[in-house]
Design an enzyme around this catalytic site. Structure first.
Site, PDB file in Angstrom:
ATOM      1  N   VAL A 476      -6.104  -1.774   7.852  1.00 11.21           N
ATOM      2  CA  VAL A 476      -4.642  -1.903   6.697  1.00 11.21           C
ATOM      3  C   VAL A 476      -4.932  -3.427   6.410  1.00 11.21           C
ATOM      4  O   VAL A 476      -4.762  -3.072   5.269  1.00 11.21           O
ATOM      5  CB  VAL A 476      -3.872  -2.641   8.003  1.00 11.21           C
ATOM      6  CG1 VAL A 476      -2.455  -3.072   7.092  1.00 11.21           C
ATOM      7  CG2 VAL A 476      -3.811  -1.112   9.392  1.00 11.21           C
ATOM      8  N   LYS A 579       1.170  -6.553  17.070  1.00 14.92           N
ATOM      9  CA  LYS A 579       2.086  -6.562  18.193  1.00 14.92           C
ATOM     10  C   LYS A 579       1.908  -7.858  19.173  1.00 14.92           C
ATOM     11  O   LYS A 579       3.104  -8.271  19.984  1.00 14.92           O
ATOM     12  CB  LYS A 579       2.358  -5.523  18.886  1.00 14.92           C
ATOM     13  CG  LYS A 579       2.480  -4.546  18.100  1.00 14.92           C
ATOM     14  CD  LYS A 579       2.565  -2.683  18.840  1.00 14.92           C
ATOM     15  CE  LYS A 579       1.246  -2.269  18.472  1.00 14.92           C
ATOM     16  NZ  LYS A 579       1.189  -1.667  17.897  1.00 14.92           N
ATOM     17  N   VAL A 609       6.799  -1.724  14.613  1.00 18.37           N
ATOM     18  CA  VAL A 609       7.386  -0.627  14.635  1.00 18.37           C
ATOM     19  C   VAL A 609       7.711   0.385  14.164  1.00 18.37           C
ATOM     20  O   VAL A 609       8.286  -0.427  13.333  1.00 18.37           O
ATOM     21  CB  VAL A 609       8.606  -0.825  16.031  1.00 18.37           C
ATOM     22  CG1 VAL A 609       8.878   0.083  16.191  1.00 18.37           C
ATOM     23  CG2 VAL A 609       8.416  -2.281  16.888  1.00 18.37           C
ATOM     24  N   ALA A 611       5.212   1.583  12.060  1.00 17.58           N
ATOM     25  CA  ALA A 611       5.045   1.338  10.660  1.00 17.58           C
ATOM     26  C   ALA A 611       5.636   0.826   9.668  1.00 17.58           C
ATOM     27  O   ALA A 611       6.006   0.277  10.176  1.00 17.58           O
ATOM     28  CB  ALA A 611       3.573   2.053  10.088  1.00 17.58           C
ATOM     29  N   LEU A 613       8.405   2.603   8.442  1.00 22.13           N
ATOM     30  CA  LEU A 613       9.435   2.947   8.403  1.00 22.13           C
ATOM     31  C   LEU A 613       9.972   1.230   8.857  1.00 22.13           C
ATOM     32  O   LEU A 613       9.854   0.736   9.401  1.00 22.13           O
ATOM     33  CB  LEU A 613       9.808   3.960   9.980  1.00 22.13           C
ATOM     34  CG  LEU A 613       9.381   5.024   9.683  1.00 22.13           C
ATOM     35  CD1 LEU A 613       9.671   5.821  11.208  1.00 22.13           C
ATOM     36  CD2 LEU A 613       9.978   6.457   8.467  1.00 22.13           C
ATOM     37  N   GLY A 664      -9.636   8.533  12.161  1.00 18.51           N
ATOM     38  CA  GLY A 664      -7.601   7.134  11.838  1.00 18.51           C
ATOM     39  C   GLY A 664      -7.152   7.090  12.313  1.00 18.51           C
ATOM     40  O   GLY A 664      -6.227   5.770  12.347  1.00 18.51           O
ATOM     41  N   ASP A 678       0.615   0.821  23.920  1.00 21.43           N
ATOM     42  CA  ASP A 678       0.644   0.474  22.995  1.00 21.43           C
ATOM     43  C   ASP A 678       2.392   0.595  22.578  1.00 21.43           C
ATOM     44  O   ASP A 678       3.099  -0.281  22.133  1.00 21.43           O
ATOM     45  CB  ASP A 678      -0.220   1.160  21.660  1.00 21.43           C
ATOM     46  CG  ASP A 678       0.388   1.230  20.678  1.00 21.43           C
ATOM     47  OD1 ASP A 678       0.038   0.064  19.772  1.00 21.43           O
ATOM     48  OD2 ASP A 678       0.888   2.406  19.609  1.00 21.43           O
ATOM     49  N   LYS A 682       5.883  -1.388  21.675  1.00 20.92           N
ATOM     50  CA  LYS A 682       6.994  -1.932  20.673  1.00 20.92           C
ATOM     51  C   LYS A 682       8.289  -1.822  21.149  1.00 20.92           C
ATOM     52  O   LYS A 682       9.894  -1.775  20.351  1.00 20.92           O
ATOM     53  CB  LYS A 682       6.619   0.151  19.465  1.00 20.92           C
ATOM     54  CG  LYS A 682       5.450  -0.069  18.952  1.00 20.92           C
ATOM     55  CD  LYS A 682       4.615   1.156  18.340  1.00 20.92           C
ATOM     56  CE  LYS A 682       3.297   1.385  17.554  1.00 20.92           C
ATOM     57  NZ  LYS A 682       3.093   2.349  17.763  1.00 20.92           N
ATOM     58  N   GLY A 797      -0.327   5.948  10.106  1.00 21.48           N
ATOM     59  CA  GLY A 797      -1.752   5.847   8.921  1.00 21.48           C
ATOM     60  C   GLY A 797      -1.884   4.149   8.060  1.00 21.48           C
ATOM     61  O   GLY A 797      -0.358   3.310   8.116  1.00 21.48           O
TER      62      GLY A 797
END
Ligand code: ADP
Ligand code: ASP
Ligand code: MG
Length: 819
Positions: A476, A579, A609, A611, A613, A664, A678, A682, A797
């Site tokens: 990232v 997070k 949370v 990505a 969005l 990935g 994970d 979130k 992604g």
């Protein structure tokens, strides 16, 4: 006749002397010239050092020898560059000066006393050497040149070291001397003059500019040109402010204010004599003679609101206060008369409107003399309590904003003080001249550079900036850097500057004052070994006077997350897809929000949370408008969305996990996804956002993996053991399919409880269709029911996550820091 004054910076070496000679020679084709010269660069300081050494009884001879070598070098270089020059006179002057110095310094050393009139004779020697050298060089260049004796021709009165020129008297002496000898060029020393008794007096340190003006006024020159090492007067000292702007035109008043408040390019007394006779003044660059320079004259006001910012350092602020000041006639005059009697110049005065106190600045160097003078003057009042003990603040500076245009505009002062607040500068006193041409603030000296830089940015550069420090350059982080690089042109067109000043990984921190070249950051990062730390970043941001620093944390480190509160308190915005901070203890969660608010910094975590969005922002928007979260359900993990979609299509658990990892889609260790933690994090972030006071341990989690499965195995071993689970999973899926259902990994909030579990959903259920890495979030709120508000889109992604981080970074714009 034109007067051209060349400063020490234009006379640093014979090469520079030659450049000056060339400029003068060219001008002689059209004009007669009077040249006013400073000492060769550094010579006056050496002379000051010599008198100080002698006064202290220290050995001055090594320094005297350095001066002798410097003179000799200049003479030899001149002989080499100008073979036709007759340098005997130069050498003779050097010898005379050195002999005089030796004698006078020995006397000072023996007496431990250095009277000002002797000091004046010593400090003025450098300019006289320059005159001799330049005269011989010009004559050697076939320019008919005559040297004039400044000591006898420039008349002055007052202090030996800081005299005031007498233009009327100098007018007579100078015009006679010029009329007596015909020449194309007259050369005269700056800085020196003499009083009515013929004693040498100096016009103040840096005073050759003033000499230039006095000579120009005395002979009513067409123009006075001050030649130096910059292209003209800038909107701030170009050595301090990188993008200072060149000013084409200034009024006399503006130039006077700027120089009075510290713009070293011009001595503050220069403008007076020129304005009186309306002689235009040009500031020009010896190293760039064709540049037009700055013109200072009486022309109408320009359109610029604020022309420049200057600062005056090494001051002390004295406050005289007490009931004895109120309504008593003559108190203020006694305060300032006592300063005048002690020859102390006062640079800013303010008085409280209740007349209870008067504050003013004096040079730090003169503080003890000022205190003594005031204590003597007000001995009685101080004893009887009519005046309070003097209040002294040392190590202060004045920052001033100057421009004729300010008086027709509202809001300039407000913007000035807002800028000072933004720079975290505490304003100690304020003054505005009644013509509204300048506004000044007294600040602590340590904060002065920062104050000038931030004010300059706000008044002149107009480009809001974001100063980025990235920690974590995995998938990232690297993608984010690539995006920032690609967006530069677009951002530039939108008048926004995003500069990456720091990049850190787990081993090293790369910092670059000019901003890191984003094409080669990997190589550069390899070459450094300083570790990442708040202290290093903080110090860098302060030294670079960054006003909008942003820490972007693209790690998943708990340790870095634990430092966010400190970063926020140190003035950094924090942007992160990590997070860990928001799922640490509720106390820390609340502390972060409190610190961010207190310091007016932003803590942004949209990508924790969903990505890219816009989940958090949307939820916050609803809650701010009075909505409440009633229930929530969603597929919150891109990796699990992909894995469960593939399972449905018949791919085994072990195979899909391997595939997802290779593409990935998963964390480096897929157990982090399969354990459900994970998703639990979130869900907790969403729940806390909605106001629920929960801890991570309150989230009920059903792992995809059976309890304890391959718990201690290395990642590869874990993947190797996964086929053991394939058949049980296949069976579970087949059973669901037989009931017309599909398995999905769902996070839900129902009746104040958070739960993460594998659920069998009817094919008609909206989440049954969500797979291939997509996320879907259904928010049931008081406003959105019975049909929930649904956000759906690709939820994993590097590209979308980085874009989400980028968008958070852009939201830090326009936030002014709280001090
Ligand atoms: P000289 O030796 O020619 O007298 P100075 O060093 O006295 O030169 O003055 C020139 C310097 O003044 C510049 O190099 C610059 O750093 C400084 N300076 C301070 N403020 C300003 C300003 N507003 N514009 C231009 N120069 C400035
Ligand atoms: N040489 C003197 C000084 O250094 C005067 C000047 O250069 O303006 O103060
Ligand atoms: Mg100067």
């Amino acid at each position: 006749m034109r007067v051209l004054k060349f400063g020490g910076s234009s006379l640093a070496s014979v090469q520079r002397f030659a450049e000056v000679a060339k400029i003068v020679q060219q001008l002689t084709t059209t004009d007669r010239i009077c040249l006013v010269l400073s000492a060769p660069q550094g010579v006056t300081n050496t002379l000051v050092e010599l008198t100080d050494l002698a006064y202290l009884g220290s050995d001055f001879r090594p320094v005297l020898q350095q001066l002798q070598q410097r003179y000799q070098q200049l003479a030899e270089d001149a002989a080499a560059a100008f073979p036709a020059a007759t340098l005997e006179q130069v050498q003779q002057i050097a010898l005379q000066q050195l002999a005089q110095l030796d004698a006078q310094l020995t006397g000072i050393s023996l007496l431990k006393h250095c009277p000002d009139h002797i000091k004046a004779q010593i400090l003025g020697l450098g300019e006289q050497f320059s005159v001799a050298l330049m005269t011989s060089m010009l004559n050697a260049s076939q320019v008919q040149t005559v040297a004039l004796d400044a000591v006898s021709l420039v008349k002055s009165s007052g202090d030996y070291l800081n005299a005031t020129a007498d233009v009327a008297a100098s007018e007579v002496t100078l015009s006679q001397a010029i009329a007596a000898q015909n020449a194309q060029v007259y050369v005269i020393a700056g800085f020196v003059s003499s009083n009515a008794q013929g004693e040498t007096c100096l016009l103040g340190r840096n005073g050759s500019d003033y000499s230039g003006a006095v000579v120009a006024a005395s002979i009513r020159a067409e123009a006075c040109e001050i030649w130096t090492d910059v292209d003209g007067v800038y909107s701030a000292d170009p050595r301090q402010v990188k993008n200072a702007k060149l000013i084409d035109r200034l009024s006399y008043d503006e130039a006077m204010e700027l120089s009075y408040f510290g713009a070293k390019v011009l001595h503050p007394k220069t403008i007076g004599p020129l304005a009186r006779y309306n002689i235009p003044c040009y500031i020009k660059n010896t190293l760039n003679p064709s540049a037009p320079g700055t013109c200072i004259d009486n022309a109408g006001e320009g359109d610029a609101l604020v022309k420049g910012i200057s600062s005056l350092e090494h001051l002390a602020l004295i406050t005289v206060s007490g009931p004895g000041l109120k309504g008593v006639v003559g108190m203020a005059s006694r305060v300032f008369a006592s300063m005048a009697r002690s020859q102390i110049s006062v640079s800013l005065i303010t008085q409280s409107s209740s007349e209870f106190s008067i504050s003013f600045c004096v040079p730090q160097l003169h503080l003890s003399a000022a205190k003594k003078a005031l204590q003597q003057e007000f001995e009685l009042e101080l004893q009887t309590g009519l005046l309070r003990p003097l209040n002294i603040l040392s190590d202060m500076a004045i920052v001033s904003l100057v421009g004729d245009g300010m008086r027709q505009h509202r809001g300039v002062a407000a913007k000035f003080f807002a800028s000072l607040a933004q720079a975290r500068v505490n304003v100690v006193a304020i003054a505005q001249d009644s013509s509204e041409r300048s506004i000044s603030a007294v600040v602590e000296q340590a904060a002065c550079k920062n104050a000038v830089k931030v004010c300059h940015e706000n008044f002149f550069s107009h480009i809001p900036s974001i100063d980025v420090f990235l920690v974590g350059c995995g998938v990232v982080g690297s993608e984010l850097l690539a995006q920032i690089q690609r967006q530069q042109a677009f951002l530039h067109s939108r008048q926004v500057k995003v500069t990456v000043y720091g990049i850190a990984n787990s081993k090293a921190l790369l910092l670059d004052n000019d901003g890191i070249d984003l094409q080669h950051w990997q190589q550069q990062l390899q070459g450094v070994n300083q570790p990442f730390s708040l202290a290093a970043l903080s110090q860098f941001a302060q030294q670079q006077h960054l006003t909008n620093p942003v820490l972007i944390d693209c790690t998943s480190s708990e340790q870095i997350a634990a430092q966010y509160a400190d970063f926020l308190a140190a003035g950094f915005h924090v942007v992160t897809p990590n997070k860990k901070a928001n799922t640490a203890s509720l106390a820390y969660y609340q502390q972060l929000r409190h610190v961010a608010q207190q310091h007016r910094r932003r803590f942004l975590y949209e990508t924790t949370v969903g990505a890219g969005l816009p989940v958090i922002d949307t939820l916050q928007g609803l809650l701010n408008a009075g909505d409440e979260l009633v229930a929530f359900e969603g597929i919150l993990s891109g990796s699990l969305s992909y894995i469960f979609g593939e399972l449905e299509a018949g791919v085994s658990l072990s195979e899909v996990t391997r595939k997802a990892k290779a593409m990935g889609f998963t964390e480096p260790d897929p157990r982090d996804d399969l354990s459900g933690m994970d998703v639990a994090r979130k869900l907790l972030i969403l729940a806390r956002e909605a106001g629920m006071k929960l801890e991570l341990s309150d989230v009920e989690v059903e792992s995809v993996l059976p309890a304890g499965f391959a718990q201690n195995a290395l990642t590869d071993d874990f993947i190797a053991q996964l086929p053991q689970l394939d058949s049980a999973f296949a069976e579970r899926i087949a059973q669901a399919a037989a009931e017309g259902k599909v398995l999905r990994y769902i996070g839900e909030i129902v009746e104040g409880k958070c739960k993460v579990a594998i659920k069998a959903l009817d094919l008609s259920h909206p989440l049954a269709k969500v797979k291939d890495g997509e996320n879907a979030l259904a928010i049931h709120s008081r406003y959105y029911q019975p049909i929930p508000f649904v956000l759906r889109g690709y939820g994993a992604g590097a590209a979308v996550t980085s874009a989400g981080v980028f968008s958070d970074v852009m939201r830090t714009l326009g936030w002014q820091q709280q001090v």
